[in-house]
Design a protein around this motif. Structure first.
Motif, PDB file in Angstrom:
ATOM      1  N   VAL A  27      -0.042   1.725  -2.818  1.00  0.00           N
ATOM      2  CA  VAL A  27       0.917   2.800  -2.564  1.00  0.00           C
ATOM      3  C   VAL A  27       0.769   3.364  -1.146  1.00  0.00           C
ATOM      4  CG1 VAL A  27      -0.480   4.700  -3.503  1.00  0.00           C
ATOM      5  CG2 VAL A  27       2.029   4.818  -3.585  1.00  0.00           C
ATOM      6  N   ASP A  28      -0.415   3.227  -0.544  1.00  0.00           N
ATOM      7  CA  ASP A  28      -0.655   3.762   0.795  1.00  0.00           C
ATOM      8  C   ASP A  28      -0.238   2.809   1.913  1.00  0.00           C
ATOM      9  OD1 ASP A  28      -1.678   6.112  -0.284  1.00  0.00           O
ATOM     10  OD2 ASP A  28      -3.732   5.350  -0.316  1.00  0.00           O
ATOM     11  N   ILE A  29       0.129   1.604   1.562  1.00  0.00           N
ATOM     12  CA  ILE A  29       0.561   0.613   2.558  1.00  0.00           C
ATOM     13  C   ILE A  29       2.012   0.894   2.930  1.00  0.00           C
ATOM     14  CG2 ILE A  29       0.966  -1.856   2.931  1.00  0.00           C
ATOM     15  CD1 ILE A  29      -1.411  -2.355   0.993  1.00  0.00           C
ATOM     16  N   PRO A  30       2.331   0.853   4.228  1.00  0.00           N
ATOM     17  CA  PRO A  30       3.699   1.186   4.660  1.00  0.00           C
ATOM     18  C   PRO A  30       4.773   0.240   4.108  1.00  0.00           C
ATOM     19  CG  PRO A  30       2.230   0.891   6.559  1.00  0.00           C
ATOM     20  CD  PRO A  30       1.460   0.520   5.341  1.00  0.00           C
ATOM     21  N   GLU A  31       5.950   0.797   3.943  1.00  0.00           N
ATOM     22  CA  GLU A  31       7.078   0.036   3.400  1.00  0.00           C
ATOM     23  C   GLU A  31       7.407  -1.198   4.227  1.00  0.00           C
ATOM     24  OE1 GLU A  31      11.819   0.694   2.802  1.00  0.00           O
ATOM     25  OE2 GLU A  31      10.533   2.415   2.350  1.00  0.00           O
ATOM     26  N   TYR A  32       7.274  -1.107   5.552  1.00  0.00           N
ATOM     27  CA  TYR A  32       7.628  -2.260   6.407  1.00  0.00           C
ATOM     28  C   TYR A  32       6.795  -3.492   6.085  1.00  0.00           C
ATOM     29  CZ  TYR A  32       3.571  -1.452   9.482  1.00  0.00           C
ATOM     30  OH  TYR A  32       2.308  -1.301   9.979  1.00  0.00           O
ATOM     31  N   TYR A  33       5.558  -3.290   5.624  1.00  0.00           N
ATOM     32  CA  TYR A  33       4.695  -4.406   5.254  1.00  0.00           C
ATOM     33  C   TYR A  33       5.271  -5.146   4.045  1.00  0.00           C
ATOM     34  CZ  TYR A  33       0.139  -6.761   4.569  1.00  0.00           C
ATOM     35  OH  TYR A  33      -0.870  -7.676   4.446  1.00  0.00           O
ATOM     36  N   TYR A  34       5.740  -4.382   3.071  1.00  0.00           N
ATOM     37  CA  TYR A  34       6.365  -4.985   1.885  1.00  0.00           C
ATOM     38  C   TYR A  34       7.685  -5.659   2.242  1.00  0.00           C
ATOM     39  CZ  TYR A  34       2.882  -2.512  -0.818  1.00  0.00           C
ATOM     40  OH  TYR A  34       1.694  -2.072  -1.333  1.00  0.00           O
ATOM     41  N   THR A  35       8.432  -5.066   3.161  1.00  0.00           N
ATOM     42  CA  THR A  35       9.692  -5.667   3.602  1.00  0.00           C
ATOM     43  C   THR A  35       9.423  -7.016   4.262  1.00  0.00           C
ATOM     44  OG1 THR A  35      10.667  -3.477   3.875  1.00  0.00           O
ATOM     45  CG2 THR A  35      11.755  -5.301   5.014  1.00  0.00           C
ATOM     46  N   TYR A  55       7.147  -2.672  -3.712  1.00  0.00           N
ATOM     47  CA  TYR A  55       8.300  -2.761  -2.804  1.00  0.00           C
ATOM     48  C   TYR A  55       9.496  -2.027  -3.424  1.00  0.00           C
ATOM     49  CZ  TYR A  55      12.372  -4.778  -0.501  1.00  0.00           C
ATOM     50  OH  TYR A  55      13.575  -4.944   0.138  1.00  0.00           O
ATOM     51  N   ASP A  56       9.776  -2.307  -4.683  1.00  0.00           N
ATOM     52  CA  ASP A  56      10.894  -1.650  -5.369  1.00  0.00           C
ATOM     53  C   ASP A  56      10.690  -0.139  -5.448  1.00  0.00           C
ATOM     54  OD1 ASP A  56      12.253  -4.034  -5.758  1.00  0.00           O
ATOM     55  OD2 ASP A  56      11.373  -4.380  -7.737  1.00  0.00           O
ATOM     56  N   ILE A  57       9.472   0.281  -5.715  1.00  0.00           N
ATOM     57  CA  ILE A  57       9.156   1.715  -5.787  1.00  0.00           C
ATOM     58  C   ILE A  57       9.393   2.370  -4.422  1.00  0.00           C
ATOM     59  CG2 ILE A  57       7.201   3.333  -5.978  1.00  0.00           C
ATOM     60  CD1 ILE A  57       6.220   1.426  -8.300  1.00  0.00           C
ATOM     61  N   LYS A  58       8.914   1.734  -3.375  1.00  0.00           N
ATOM     62  CA  LYS A  58       9.026   2.317  -2.036  1.00  0.00           C
ATOM     63  C   LYS A  58      10.475   2.365  -1.542  1.00  0.00           C
ATOM     64  CE  LYS A  58       4.429   1.900  -0.225  1.00  0.00           C
ATOM     65  NZ  LYS A  58       4.299   3.205   0.382  1.00  0.00           N
ATOM     66  N   ILE A  59      11.231   1.298  -1.734  1.00  0.00           N
ATOM     67  CA  ILE A  59      12.609   1.325  -1.219  1.00  0.00           C
ATOM     68  C   ILE A  59      13.489   2.313  -1.988  1.00  0.00           C
ATOM     69  CG2 ILE A  59      12.526  -1.009  -0.254  1.00  0.00           C
ATOM     70  CD1 ILE A  59      14.348  -1.872  -2.618  1.00  0.00           C
ATOM     71  N   ASN A  60      13.033   2.704  -3.174  1.00  0.00           N
ATOM     72  CA  ASN A  60      13.767   3.690  -3.955  1.00  0.00           C
ATOM     73  C   ASN A  60      13.180   5.098  -3.844  1.00  0.00           C
ATOM     74  OD1 ASN A  60      15.972   2.218  -5.386  1.00  0.00           O
ATOM     75  ND2 ASN A  60      14.237   0.936  -5.962  1.00  0.00           N
ATOM     76  N   GLY A  61      12.184   5.256  -2.959  1.00  0.00           N
ATOM     77  CA  GLY A  61      11.609   6.571  -2.709  1.00  0.00           C
ATOM     78  C   GLY A  61      10.832   7.161  -3.872  1.00  0.00           C
ATOM     79  N   LEU A  62      10.170   6.323  -4.647  1.00  0.00           N
ATOM     80  CA  LEU A  62       9.476   6.789  -5.847  1.00  0.00           C
ATOM     81  C   LEU A  62       7.951   6.815  -5.703  1.00  0.00           C
ATOM     82  CD1 LEU A  62      11.646   4.872  -8.460  1.00  0.00           C
ATOM     83  CD2 LEU A  62      11.794   7.292  -7.825  1.00  0.00           C
ATOM     84  N   GLU A  63       7.454   6.805  -4.469  1.00  0.00           N
ATOM     85  CA  GLU A  63       6.006   6.784  -4.272  1.00  0.00           C
ATOM     86  C   GLU A  63       5.310   7.967  -4.932  1.00  0.00           C
ATOM     87  OE1 GLU A  63       7.513   5.299  -0.165  1.00  0.00           O
ATOM     88  OE2 GLU A  63       8.206   6.655  -1.722  1.00  0.00           O
ATOM     89  N   GLU A  64       5.958   9.118  -4.939  1.00  0.00           N
ATOM     90  CA  GLU A  64       5.331  10.310  -5.519  1.00  0.00           C
ATOM     91  C   GLU A  64       4.973  10.092  -6.989  1.00  0.00           C
ATOM     92  OE1 GLU A  64       3.279  13.548  -5.466  1.00  0.00           O
ATOM     93  OE2 GLU A  64       4.227  12.781  -3.654  1.00  0.00           O
ATOM     94  N   LEU A  65       5.762   9.306  -7.693  1.00  0.00           N
ATOM     95  CA  LEU A  65       5.450   8.957  -9.073  1.00  0.00           C
ATOM     96  C   LEU A  65       4.090   8.254  -9.154  1.00  0.00           C
ATOM     97  CD1 LEU A  65       6.276   8.462 -12.094  1.00  0.00           C
ATOM     98  CD2 LEU A  65       7.268   6.326 -11.291  1.00  0.00           C
ATOM     99  N   ILE A  66       3.847   7.320  -8.261  1.00  0.00           N
ATOM    100  CA  ILE A  66       2.583   6.576  -8.250  1.00  0.00           C
ATOM    101  C   ILE A  66       1.433   7.491  -7.846  1.00  0.00           C
ATOM    102  CG2 ILE A  66       1.344   4.594  -7.270  1.00  0.00           C
ATOM    103  CD1 ILE A  66       3.643   3.889  -9.225  1.00  0.00           C
ATOM    104  N   TYR A  67       1.652   8.368  -6.867  1.00  0.00           N
ATOM    105  CA  TYR A  67       0.609   9.322  -6.471  1.00  0.00           C
ATOM    106  C   TYR A  67       0.254  10.244  -7.643  1.00  0.00           C
ATOM    107  CZ  TYR A  67       0.954   7.943  -1.562  1.00  0.00           C
ATOM    108  OH  TYR A  67       0.926   7.245  -0.391  1.00  0.00           O
ATOM    109  N   THR A  68       1.244  10.667  -8.391  1.00  0.00           N
ATOM    110  CA  THR A  68       1.009  11.527  -9.557  1.00  0.00           C
ATOM    111  C   THR A  68       0.199  10.781 -10.613  1.00  0.00           C
ATOM    112  OG1 THR A  68       3.049  12.761  -9.155  1.00  0.00           O
ATOM    113  CG2 THR A  68       2.132  12.872 -11.383  1.00  0.00           C
ATOM    114  N   ILE A  69       0.557   9.556 -10.886  1.00  0.00           N
ATOM    115  CA  ILE A  69      -0.184   8.743 -11.862  1.00  0.00           C
ATOM    116  C   ILE A  69      -1.619   8.560 -11.396  1.00  0.00           C
ATOM    117  CG2 ILE A  69      -0.397   6.416 -12.848  1.00  0.00           C
ATOM    118  CD1 ILE A  69       2.735   6.382 -12.832  1.00  0.00           C
ATOM    119  N   LYS A  70      -1.797   8.295 -10.109  1.00  0.00           N
ATOM    120  CA  LYS A  70      -3.132   8.090  -9.535  1.00  0.00           C
ATOM    121  C   LYS A  70      -4.005   9.338  -9.712  1.00  0.00           C
ATOM    122  CE  LYS A  70      -4.707   7.204  -5.030  1.00  0.00           C
ATOM    123  NZ  LYS A  70      -4.399   6.749  -3.711  1.00  0.00           N
TER     124      LYS A  70
END
Length: 75
Positions: A27-35, A55-70
């Motif tokens: 989740v901490d890796i930048p979106e451009y790397y996944y692109t 990649y799907d999470i990041k392009i849809n702006g859902l990183e906060e969901l993963i941070y919350t789960i973490k």
């Protein structure tokens, strides 16, 4: 459709095993790397599936969901 809770917890705590971002949480890796990987092809197997999901999470702006789960489901 409900997402698999265990899979999301694992994704939130998974670290990159190689390369420039080795040891960092996906989740901490930048979106451009996944692109870049999306264009070149994700690795085979579990890591590739997790990177595709991130990649799907990041392009849809859902990183906060993963941070919350973490935060809420510590290993």
């Amino acid at each position: 459709m409900q997402p698999d809770k265990k899979a999301l917890i694992e994704l939130a705590h998974y670290k990159m095993p190689f390369g420039k971002y080795k040891g960092q949480y996906l989740v901490d890796i930048p979106e451009y790397y996944y692109t870049w990987f999306k264009q070149k092809g994700f690795p085979e197997g579990k890591l590739g599936r997790m990177m595709t999901q991130m990649y799907d999470i990041k392009i849809n702006g859902l990183e906060e969901l993963i941070y919350t789960i973490k935060r809420e489901f510590r290993k």
